[in-house]
Design a protein around this motif. Structure first.
Motif, short mmCIF file in Angstrom:
data_model
loop_
_atom_site.label_atom_id
_atom_site.label_comp_id
_atom_site.label_asym_id
_atom_site.label_seq_id
_atom_site.Cartn_x
_atom_site.Cartn_y
_atom_site.Cartn_z
N SER A 207 0.83 -1.21 0.00
CA SER A 207 0.00 0.00 0.00
C SER A 207 0.87 1.26 0.00
O SER A 207 0.51 2.28 -0.61
N GLU A 208 2.03 1.19 0.61
CA GLU A 208 2.95 2.33 0.51
C GLU A 208 3.46 2.50 -0.93
O GLU A 208 3.69 3.63 -1.40
N ILE A 209 3.63 1.38 -1.63
CA ILE A 209 4.07 1.44 -3.04
C ILE A 209 3.02 2.15 -3.89
O ILE A 209 3.35 3.02 -4.70
N ILE A 210 1.75 1.78 -3.68
CA ILE A 210 0.65 2.46 -4.39
C ILE A 210 0.69 3.97 -4.10
O ILE A 210 0.58 4.80 -5.02
N GLU A 211 0.85 4.30 -2.83
CA GLU A 211 0.91 5.72 -2.47
C GLU A 211 2.12 6.41 -3.09
O GLU A 211 2.05 7.58 -3.48
N GLY A 212 3.21 5.67 -3.20
CA GLY A 212 4.42 6.22 -3.83
C GLY A 212 4.19 6.54 -5.30
O GLY A 212 4.62 7.59 -5.80
N ILE A 213 3.50 5.64 -6.00
CA ILE A 213 3.19 5.87 -7.42
C ILE A 213 2.35 7.14 -7.55
O ILE A 213 2.62 8.00 -8.39
N LYS A 214 1.31 7.23 -6.71
CA LYS A 214 0.40 8.39 -6.80
C LYS A 214 1.11 9.69 -6.41
O LYS A 214 0.92 10.73 -7.05
N LEU A 215 1.92 9.61 -5.39
CA LEU A 215 2.64 10.81 -4.94
C LEU A 215 3.53 11.36 -6.05
O LEU A 215 3.54 12.57 -6.33
N LEU A 216 4.26 10.47 -6.71
CA LEU A 216 5.16 10.92 -7.78
C LEU A 216 4.36 11.49 -8.96
O LEU A 216 4.72 12.54 -9.52
N ALA A 217 3.28 10.81 -9.33
CA ALA A 217 2.47 11.28 -10.46
C ALA A 217 1.86 12.65 -10.14
O ALA A 217 1.86 13.55 -10.99
N GLN A 218 1.35 12.81 -8.94
CA GLN A 218 0.57 14.00 -8.62
C GLN A 218 1.44 15.21 -8.27
O GLN A 218 0.98 16.35 -8.34
N THR A 219 2.69 14.97 -7.93
CA THR A 219 3.57 16.10 -7.65
C THR A 219 4.50 16.42 -8.82
O THR A 219 4.91 17.56 -9.00
N GLU A 220 4.86 15.40 -9.61
CA GLU A 220 5.89 15.62 -10.63
C GLU A 220 5.44 15.30 -12.05
O GLU A 220 6.17 15.56 -13.01
N GLY A 221 4.27 14.66 -12.21
CA GLY A 221 3.83 14.33 -13.56
C GLY A 221 4.58 13.15 -14.16
O GLY A 221 4.68 13.02 -15.37
N ILE A 222 5.10 12.28 -13.31
CA ILE A 222 5.80 11.08 -13.78
C ILE A 222 5.02 9.86 -13.31
O ILE A 222 4.81 9.68 -12.11
N PHE A 223 4.58 9.03 -14.27
CA PHE A 223 3.79 7.84 -13.95
C PHE A 223 4.73 6.64 -14.01
O PHE A 223 5.15 6.22 -15.08
N THR A 224 5.07 6.12 -12.85
CA THR A 224 6.02 5.00 -12.80
C THR A 224 5.32 3.71 -12.41
O THR A 224 4.19 3.72 -11.92
N GLU A 225 6.01 2.62 -12.65
CA GLU A 225 5.47 1.31 -12.28
C GLU A 225 5.74 1.04 -10.79
O GLU A 225 6.28 1.88 -10.08
N THR A 226 5.38 -0.15 -10.36
CA THR A 226 5.50 -0.49 -8.95
C THR A 226 6.93 -0.35 -8.41
O THR A 226 7.12 0.05 -7.26
N ALA A 227 7.93 -0.67 -9.23
CA ALA A 227 9.32 -0.52 -8.75
C ALA A 227 9.62 0.94 -8.43
O ALA A 227 10.25 1.24 -7.40
#
Lengths: 430, 430
Positions: free
Chosen positions: B335-355
């Protein structure tokens, strides 16, 4: 690399009506008050010419902003995620397959941040939006524009509303939602979405990148011309093939080449401009074939959703350019589009979406029809990534062989696969 | 830009055992005959030092091949699709959120051609495979490597077999099949797939990029260090955070920094190396926490499949580097990984995979634990694209608001959404 400060005075002089030449300040407006023609950015080309050289460009940012004097912004705060400067690949295997001597692929399937050419236009539009004081930005989109606007707005901290047709591919919807904008899925086609957005723009005063910011937004596509010229060591190609949706990308590539000539960055030479449409939405190709100088709107029905614009705003300008440059505008069926995607992936290692498959299939068609000279330096624009339209291609991509984790299981599967291949081969001989 | 010819004599001197120092010719082998230690490429660093400068690198190709003297190839025929030179973004919004002063994001989610750092290692491995006479190439993969190997083999015209665990994400399977290799889906986890591939390599004599070509393959990750240094104007960062799967990427980034120091391209300074794992497969983080100098294999159970290697080949080297450099190795929940993906997308505009979500979540965790100094120049490696692992994030990304194509319908939806936001907000106050 956000907001790279660049020392320079703006070369943007305002907006000008493409039809009647009426001039306007560089505000958020896109239609001429007098004749309802589209407005375009106007520049001081003398200033550009005196300021820009191959060296100054090479010394600029590693992004579209190296061409900043040609872009319609006035301030120093640029939104720069490293957009642009995508690879121009000299094709070997596809070129050989098609019998072309000098084929190049401009690969915007790996553009930054959201994997399509729309990252270019949105970087310009939102930079200008911020200069004009907008804090909320929006767009009507067939998918790629939604992804780019949501991503770049998130990066820039702008509030964002995205309007899409409700039947969009899952990857394009997720690839928008993830950035946290408000997404509105409209029960209608793109042309209906676009009309709704015009009303919303009037009512709410938001910056719609492809409506009231369109004169700024569309100029971003010129960087596809600038980069190709720079990557060919400041030569223009002989022929380009690009997709046509609204016709904006296609006409702006042409404009980009003309601006390079005008400012002395490349030698003047003709570039044949060919355009690609999907048969399920090919109003510009129809008009080209029919010798008309108007475009009759159609209802889209194709897997190439990202270029399915039935009433293309710049269709008549695209027609004019194709004719005067000696290019063609052709269309291909959905099954040819699928084959185009596979052909590009299997010969060049580039996985493109349906729009790219359309462009590759049209390239093949034009070569077969003798409309591309094998000796011509030809550039094909691949504008988006295949991971966004997986449902279109998945049924045609084959399946893995299922095996157990043992050498024996692998050998049996390999033998089966080879037998099937032989049978396929024998059948083709029958 | 395939097979860019570059005038230069090879700096590759052979292979050397990392454990006992035994030397071998630069062939397709990866394990020491004497001590079973892993083999590494060995170079003539004096030759590199005399030949390489900031200027020579800047004048090189726009790809990883600008660092060619540091890469284990000997010929002139390079496979170059424009891989590498991905953006290094100075973070503003994520940095502010985390309270960091100098945070940078190395964005390999947009790498060429297949949107992960694996494009680097495979470009090197297949270039070397061709030099060694292989015509068939292969790999065992958790997905990204499959994509890269299939794509780059297609571009180079090499026959290709890909082994994957059968439960891989749909995007990674399609993003392999599309290039036309033979894909084997193995009913087992990555470690089982890898063992099977060792047997297949012995039996068929194919070039397995991550097995018998591993000493060449793994060196490609050094370019992640070289590029960051060049993009920071030939300075090393103070701290990096990178994902750990086999540990290869992490250890090679470290090696890359050391080579830049050794050849005088950057000033010597310490770089703290921190590593990120998913809690569902965190054998190296466990060993780090436990103060062990060995890694106990685990059975992976995490959504971060691309880094789910239960028996990491370079785990002990990663541990050693983390400790001697003053870094940390930490793990985060799904669940932290999911939050990490969303955090990066929503602050920086970068959509990354689970890694990438794992890496961002570990960054956050290390900051909160005081293990990253806000003043440190910190580089986070984002290694793959979110469009490849859509099923992991789709349930958590929200849904569009469904509307009719009318202004009234839009206004009603907007009102509902704002009311819900207010309710959410009020609930957070309760």
């Amino acid at each position: 690399m956000t907001q790279t400060p660049i020392r320079s005075t703006s070369t943007l002089r305002g907006l000008r009506c493409r039809e009647c030449g009426a001039e306007y300040a560089a505000e958020a407006r896109h239609v001429c008050e007098w004749c309802f023609g589209p407005l375009e950015a106007a520049y001081d080309y003398e200033a550009i010419r005196s300021r820009v050289s191959h060296q100054s460009i090479a010394a600029g940012p590693r992004s579209i902003w190296r061409y900043r004097p040609f872009l319609p912004v006035s301030g120093e705060r640029l939104i720069d995620l490293g957009t642009g400067l995508t690879p121009l690949i000299r094709s070997e295997r596809l070129a050989r397959r098609l019998g072309l001597k000098a084929l190049y692929l401009k690969n915007d399937a790996v553009n930054v941040p959201s994997l399509s050419f729309k990252d270019r236009v949105v970087s310009v539009a939102l930079t200008r939006a911020r200069e004009l004081g907008f804090t909320t930005v929006s767009c009507a989109s067939t998918g790629n524009l939604a992804n780019a606007t949501a991503a770049i707005a998130a990066h820039a901290g702008l509030e964002c509303y995205i309007f899409i047709p409700a039947d969009l591919e899952a990857g394009k919807v997720l690839g928008t939602l993830i950035y946290g904008p408000q997404v509105l899925a409209v029960d209608g086609n793109y042309d209906q979405v676009n009309r709704l957005c015009s009303e919303v723009a009037d009512r709410h005063g938001w910056g719609f990148v492809n409506i009231n910011l369109r004169p700024y937004y569309s100029e971003g596509s010129k960087t596809l011309a600038f980069e190709v010229a720079e990557q060919l060591d400041w030569q223009l190609p002989d022929h380009v093939v690009a997709p046509i949706a609204s016709g904006s990308l296609y006409t702006k590539i042409y404009k980009g080449f003309q601006e390079l000539i005008k400012t002395g960055l490349v030698a003047d030479k003709p570039v044949r401009m060919s355009g690609a449409q999907a048969s399920g939405c090919s109003p510009v190709a129809e008009a080209f074939r029919g010798g008309q100088d108007f475009v009759t709107p159609v209802k889209p029905a194709t897997i190439a959703k990202s270029i399915a614009i039935g009433n293309p705003a710049d269709g008549i300008y695209a027609l004019d350019i194709a004719r005067k440059s000696g290019g063609s505008i052709a269309d291909v069926s959905d099954s040819e589009i699928i084959e185009g995607i596979k052909l590009l992936a299997q010969t060049e290692g580039i996985f493109t979406e349906t729009a790219g498959g359309t462009t590759v299939a049209v390239l093949k068609k034009l070569v077969e029809a003798g409309q591309i000279d094998p000796e011509e330096t030809t550039v094909v624009y691949i504008t988006g990534n295949g991971l966004k339209t997986q449902e279109a291609i998945a049924p045609y991509a084959g399946e893995p062989l299922q095996i157990e984790p043992s050498l024996a299981s692998f050998e049996r599967a390999l033998e089966r696969a080879r037998t099937l291949d032989r049978l396929d081969w024998q059948q083709t001989l029958v």
